[in-house]
Design an enzyme around this catalytic site. Structure first.
Site, PDB file in Angstrom:
ATOM      1  N   SER A 132       3.838   1.944  -2.070  1.00  0.00           N
ATOM      2  CA  SER A 132       3.581   1.718  -0.650  1.00  0.00           C
ATOM      3  C   SER A 132       4.797   2.106   0.169  1.00  0.00           C
ATOM      4  O   SER A 132       5.936   1.972  -0.293  1.00  0.00           O
ATOM      5  CB  SER A 132       3.289   0.227  -0.459  1.00  0.00           C
ATOM      6  N   TYR A 156       5.912  -8.651  -1.661  1.00  0.00           N
ATOM      7  CA  TYR A 156       4.959  -7.595  -2.028  1.00  0.00           C
ATOM      8  C   TYR A 156       5.685  -6.268  -2.201  1.00  0.00           C
ATOM      9  O   TYR A 156       5.541  -5.570  -3.205  1.00  0.00           O
ATOM     10  CB  TYR A 156       3.870  -7.475  -0.949  1.00  0.00           C
ATOM     11  N   LYS A 160       6.449  -3.711  -5.633  1.00  0.00           N
ATOM     12  CA  LYS A 160       6.182  -2.266  -5.740  1.00  0.00           C
ATOM     13  C   LYS A 160       7.458  -1.529  -6.157  1.00  0.00           C
ATOM     14  O   LYS A 160       7.436  -0.619  -6.984  1.00  0.00           O
ATOM     15  CB  LYS A 160       5.656  -1.723  -4.403  1.00  0.00           C
TER      16      LYS A 160
HETATM   17  P1  NAD Z   1      -8.071  -3.641  -3.291  1.00  0.00           P
HETATM   18  O1  NAD Z   1      -7.701  -5.090  -3.376  1.00  0.00           O
HETATM   19  O2  NAD Z   1      -9.296  -3.266  -2.568  1.00  0.00           O
HETATM   20  O3  NAD Z   1      -8.157  -3.014  -4.781  1.00  0.00           O
HETATM   21  C1  NAD Z   1      -7.398  -3.509  -5.853  1.00  0.00           C
HETATM   22  C2  NAD Z   1      -8.343  -3.685  -7.025  1.00  0.00           C
HETATM   23  O4  NAD Z   1      -7.610  -4.147  -8.159  1.00  0.00           O
HETATM   24  C3  NAD Z   1      -9.433  -4.707  -6.769  1.00  0.00           C
HETATM   25  O5  NAD Z   1     -10.687  -4.150  -7.111  1.00  0.00           O
HETATM   26  C4  NAD Z   1      -9.067  -5.871  -7.682  1.00  0.00           C
HETATM   27  O6  NAD Z   1     -10.225  -6.582  -8.113  1.00  0.00           O
HETATM   28  C5  NAD Z   1      -8.340  -5.166  -8.805  1.00  0.00           C
HETATM   29  N1  NAD Z   1      -7.355  -5.982  -9.528  1.00  0.00           N
HETATM   30  C6  NAD Z   1      -6.365  -6.751  -8.999  1.00  0.00           C
HETATM   31  N2  NAD Z   1      -5.659  -7.324  -9.977  1.00  0.00           N
HETATM   32  C7  NAD Z   1      -6.192  -6.900 -11.157  1.00  0.00           C
HETATM   33  C8  NAD Z   1      -5.876  -7.143 -12.508  1.00  0.00           C
HETATM   34  N3  NAD Z   1      -4.889  -7.980 -12.868  1.00  0.00           N
HETATM   35  N4  NAD Z   1      -6.623  -6.538 -13.470  1.00  0.00           N
HETATM   36  C9  NAD Z   1      -7.646  -5.719 -13.122  1.00  0.00           C
HETATM   37  N5  NAD Z   1      -7.984  -5.453 -11.850  1.00  0.00           N
HETATM   38  C10 NAD Z   1      -7.262  -6.035 -10.868  1.00  0.00           C
HETATM   39  O7  NAD Z   1      -6.803  -2.882  -2.698  1.00  0.00           O
HETATM   40  P2  NAD Z   1      -6.668  -1.372  -2.242  1.00  0.00           P
HETATM   41  O8  NAD Z   1      -6.480  -1.359  -0.781  1.00  0.00           O
HETATM   42  O9  NAD Z   1      -7.731  -0.562  -2.854  1.00  0.00           O
HETATM   43  O10 NAD Z   1      -5.251  -1.041  -2.896  1.00  0.00           O
HETATM   44  C11 NAD Z   1      -5.135  -0.437  -4.165  1.00  0.00           C
HETATM   45  C12 NAD Z   1      -3.645  -0.334  -4.508  1.00  0.00           C
HETATM   46  O11 NAD Z   1      -2.971   0.380  -3.473  1.00  0.00           O
HETATM   47  C13 NAD Z   1      -2.943  -1.686  -4.613  1.00  0.00           C
HETATM   48  O12 NAD Z   1      -2.029  -1.632  -5.690  1.00  0.00           O
HETATM   49  C14 NAD Z   1      -2.196  -1.804  -3.291  1.00  0.00           C
HETATM   50  O13 NAD Z   1      -1.041  -2.595  -3.399  1.00  0.00           O
HETATM   51  C15 NAD Z   1      -1.859  -0.351  -3.004  1.00  0.00           C
HETATM   52  N6  NAD Z   1      -1.650  -0.069  -1.572  1.00  0.00           N
HETATM   53  C16 NAD Z   1      -2.659  -0.320  -0.676  1.00  0.00           C
HETATM   54  C17 NAD Z   1      -2.449  -0.071   0.685  1.00  0.00           C
HETATM   55  C18 NAD Z   1      -3.529  -0.330   1.698  1.00  0.00           C
HETATM   56  O14 NAD Z   1      -3.230  -0.300   2.894  1.00  0.00           O
HETATM   57  N7  NAD Z   1      -4.788  -0.571   1.306  1.00  0.00           N
HETATM   58  C19 NAD Z   1      -1.220   0.434   1.133  1.00  0.00           C
HETATM   59  C20 NAD Z   1      -0.218   0.683   0.183  1.00  0.00           C
HETATM   60  C21 NAD Z   1      -0.454   0.436  -1.170  1.00  0.00           C
HETATM   61  N1  UFG Z   2      -1.803  -5.311  14.149  1.00  0.00           N
HETATM   62  C1  UFG Z   2      -2.332  -5.893  15.282  1.00  0.00           C
HETATM   63  N2  UFG Z   2      -3.373  -6.744  15.127  1.00  0.00           N
HETATM   64  C2  UFG Z   2      -3.920  -7.053  13.911  1.00  0.00           C
HETATM   65  C3  UFG Z   2      -3.367  -6.441  12.743  1.00  0.00           C
HETATM   66  C4  UFG Z   2      -2.302  -5.573  12.903  1.00  0.00           C
HETATM   67  O1  UFG Z   2      -1.867  -5.661  16.394  1.00  0.00           O
HETATM   68  O2  UFG Z   2      -4.869  -7.860  13.846  1.00  0.00           O
HETATM   69  C5  UFG Z   2      -0.704  -4.330  14.295  1.00  0.00           C
HETATM   70  C6  UFG Z   2       0.542  -4.658  13.513  1.00  0.00           C
HETATM   71  O3  UFG Z   2       1.368  -5.512  14.252  1.00  0.00           O
HETATM   72  C7  UFG Z   2       1.137  -3.261  13.266  1.00  0.00           C
HETATM   73  C8  UFG Z   2      -0.101  -2.369  13.145  1.00  0.00           C
HETATM   74  O4  UFG Z   2      -1.162  -3.087  13.763  1.00  0.00           O
HETATM   75  O5  UFG Z   2       1.854  -2.853  14.397  1.00  0.00           O
HETATM   76  C9  UFG Z   2      -0.486  -2.056  11.706  1.00  0.00           C
HETATM   77  O6  UFG Z   2      -0.618  -3.282  10.977  1.00  0.00           O
HETATM   78  P1  UFG Z   2      -1.328  -3.345   9.553  1.00  0.00           P
HETATM   79  O7  UFG Z   2      -1.310  -4.777   9.114  1.00  0.00           O
HETATM   80  O8  UFG Z   2      -2.654  -2.674   9.612  1.00  0.00           O
HETATM   81  O9  UFG Z   2      -0.408  -2.436   8.639  1.00  0.00           O
HETATM   82  P2  UFG Z   2       1.125  -2.589   8.209  1.00  0.00           P
HETATM   83  O10 UFG Z   2       1.781  -1.283   8.503  1.00  0.00           O
HETATM   84  O11 UFG Z   2       1.741  -3.797   8.771  1.00  0.00           O
HETATM   85  O12 UFG Z   2       1.019  -2.818   6.637  1.00  0.00           O
HETATM   86  C10 UFG Z   2       0.144  -2.038   5.826  1.00  0.00           C
HETATM   87  C11 UFG Z   2      -0.206  -2.809   4.569  1.00  0.00           C
HETATM   88  C12 UFG Z   2       0.996  -2.953   3.695  1.00  0.00           C
HETATM   89  C13 UFG Z   2       1.575  -1.603   3.415  1.00  0.00           C
HETATM   90  C14 UFG Z   2       1.903  -0.905   4.707  1.00  0.00           C
HETATM   91  C15 UFG Z   2       2.430   0.492   4.454  1.00  0.00           C
HETATM   92  O13 UFG Z   2      -0.686  -4.108   4.898  1.00  0.00           O
HETATM   93  O14 UFG Z   2       0.602  -3.515   2.473  1.00  0.00           O
HETATM   94  O15 UFG Z   2       0.722  -0.810   5.506  1.00  0.00           O
HETATM   95  O16 UFG Z   2       1.589   1.165   3.602  1.00  0.00           O
HETATM   96  F1  UFG Z   2       2.688  -1.737   2.704  1.00  0.00           F
END
Ligand code: NAD
Ligand code: UFG
Length: 350
Positions: A132, A156, A160
């Site tokens: 991330s 978190y 990572k």
């Molecule tokens: P998500 O929660 O939708 O998907 C994660 C999946 O992993 C889920 O289906 C969950 O059931 C499964 N899981 C969790 N722990 C497990 C375990 N111990 N064994 C088997 N399965 C398990 O999240 P996502 O948004 O699809 O994110 C996927 C990955 O990308 C995560 O590692 C997250 O940290 C990373 N990531 C997501 C974002 C974002 O904005 N969505 C940003 C940066 C990084």
């Molecule tokens: N925000 C609002 N209202 C809301 C939610 C968010 O104004 O209800 C604002 C936040 O303050 C920020 C922007 O929208 O300025 C984006 O916020 P997000 O929570 O959507 O995203 P972040 O960048 O804070 O964090 C996300 C994921 C993290 C990841 C990061 C970078 O939650 O896990 O993107 O990938 F690490």
């Protein structure tokens, strides 16, 4: 590489389901392992229907002793060995990681360690890892390049970074091991079919699913966390990227990992910053709706602005984002409108 069998941990989640679609389109053959703690078997079933494909889906936890070994050994014994692992499984809520850090160190760090042990025991030596942009912490310079110092500001992000460090050390120690760590910026939107999308179980933490839940009438207004940042309109700026572009990045990272041992970390972002108000305005314009707003104090721990330098992804993986904010808004709304409660209670679409 087309036709390769890939184990996808967390493949039933938001990014996982979209990545399955991109993998199948490229001829890669996913095998999903998910414990359904935050994902849904319905997501995988919908991908199967969308792609007219069959995806083996195993319910299991990467931390449970023997589970990953058994999956990898069984595939090899059946003459269809897993060539690479795409490791998406993990927990992802920043606030929860502050309140319950051990849950994050357990699932994200100990889970990844267990997975790596299982890979070593079964001779699988290629991994693509979901990291991330949060590993960078407060920007010292923008855009974030991969060389920016790593100083995550919450548990978190530290989980990572720890996994990235584990992978770097493993690649240095084991000549044949290859790991690509993908630093995602802010993936939003959904597959253009509207059949799969983001389905948060609780109140969304993130901006985009909150907007779509306001638009569909599940919430009365959007909280805007801070309007006094040093940005053009005072609201926070992020690099939003279409989840299908992100999905495609995994396909190319898998190809790269297969051909190149060693460790590399790569940003996946567009290189464009968009503010909270700009995203809301684009959503309203594209989807012809109104999103009522309430300005709130800044959210603790939030970064003012950040966006990616995506040049390395282009030169190393041949990957570039192709879709803009308007497509993210249109596709995300199509999903939410057709599935107001996500996968939770809606019957599968015909
Ligand atoms: P998500 O929660 O939708 O998907 C994660 C999946 O992993 C889920 O289906 C969950 O059931 C499964 N899981 C969790 N722990 C497990 C375990 N111990 N064994 C088997 N399965 C398990 O999240 P996502 O948004 O699809 O994110 C996927 C990955 O990308 C995560 O590692 C997250 O940290 C990373 N990531 C997501 C974002 C974002 O904005 N969505 C940003 C940066 C990084
Ligand atoms: N925000 C609002 N209202 C809301 C939610 C968010 O104004 O209800 C604002 C936040 O303050 C920020 C922007 O929208 O300025 C984006 O916020 P997000 O929570 O959507 O995203 P972040 O960048 O804070 O964090 C996300 C994921 C993290 C990841 C990061 C970078 O939650 O896990 O993107 O990938 F690490």
């Amino acid at each position: 590489m087309a036709d390769m069998r890939v184990l996808v941990t967390g493949g039933a989640g938001y990014i996982g389901a979209h990545t399955l679609v991109a993998m199948l389109a490229a001829g890669q053959r996913p095998l999903v392992l998910d414990n359904f703690s935050n994902g849904s078997a319905e997501a995988v079933r919908r991908v199967e229907r969308l792609c007219s494909a069959s995806i083996p889906l195993i319910e299991g936890d990467i931390r449970q002793p023997g589970v990953v070994q058994a999956v990898l050994a069984q595939a090899a014994a059946g003459g269809d060995p897993v060539r690479a692992v795409l490791h998406l499984a993990g927990c992802k809520a920043v606030g929860e990681s502050v309140a319950d850090p051990l849950k994050y160190y357990d699932n994200n760090v100990a889970g990844s360690l267990a997975l790596l042990h299982a890979m070593r025991e079964t001779g699988v030596a290629r991994l693509v890892f979901s990291s991330s942009a949060t590993v960078y912490g407060e920007p010292q310079s923008l855009p974030f390049t991969e060389a920016h110092p790593l100083a995550p500001a919450n548990p978190y992000g530290r989980t990572k970074l720890m996994v990235e460090q584990m992978l770097r050390d493993l690649c240095a120690a084991q000549a044949g091991f290859g790991a690509v760590t993908l630093r995602y910026f802010n993936p939003i939107g959904a597959h253009p079919s509207g059949q799969i999308g983001e389905s948060p179980r609780d109140v969304p933490n993130n901006l985009f699913p909150f907007i779509t839940q306001v638009a569909v009438g599940r919430r009365p207004f959007l909280n805007v966390f801070g309007d006094d940042y040093a940005t053009a309109d005072g609201t926070g700026v992020r690099d939003y990227l279409h989840v299908m572009d992100l999905a495609q990045g995994h396909v190319q990272a898998l190809d790269y990992a297969l051909a190149h041992p060693g460790f590399v970390a790569v940003n996946l972002g567009t290189g464009q910053g968009t503010s909270v108000l700009e995203l809301v305005q684009a959503f309203e314009r594209v989807n012809q709706c109104r999103i009522p707003l309430r300005t709130q104090p800044r959210r603790p721990g939030d970064i003012e602005r950040m966006w990616a330098d995506p040049a390395l992804a282009a030169s190393l993986l041949g990957w570039r984002s192709r879709r803009g904010v308007d497509a993210m808004c249109a596709d995300g709304w199509r999903w939410q409108q057709g599935n107001p409660r996500g996968y939770e209670t809606d019957p599968p679409a015909a």
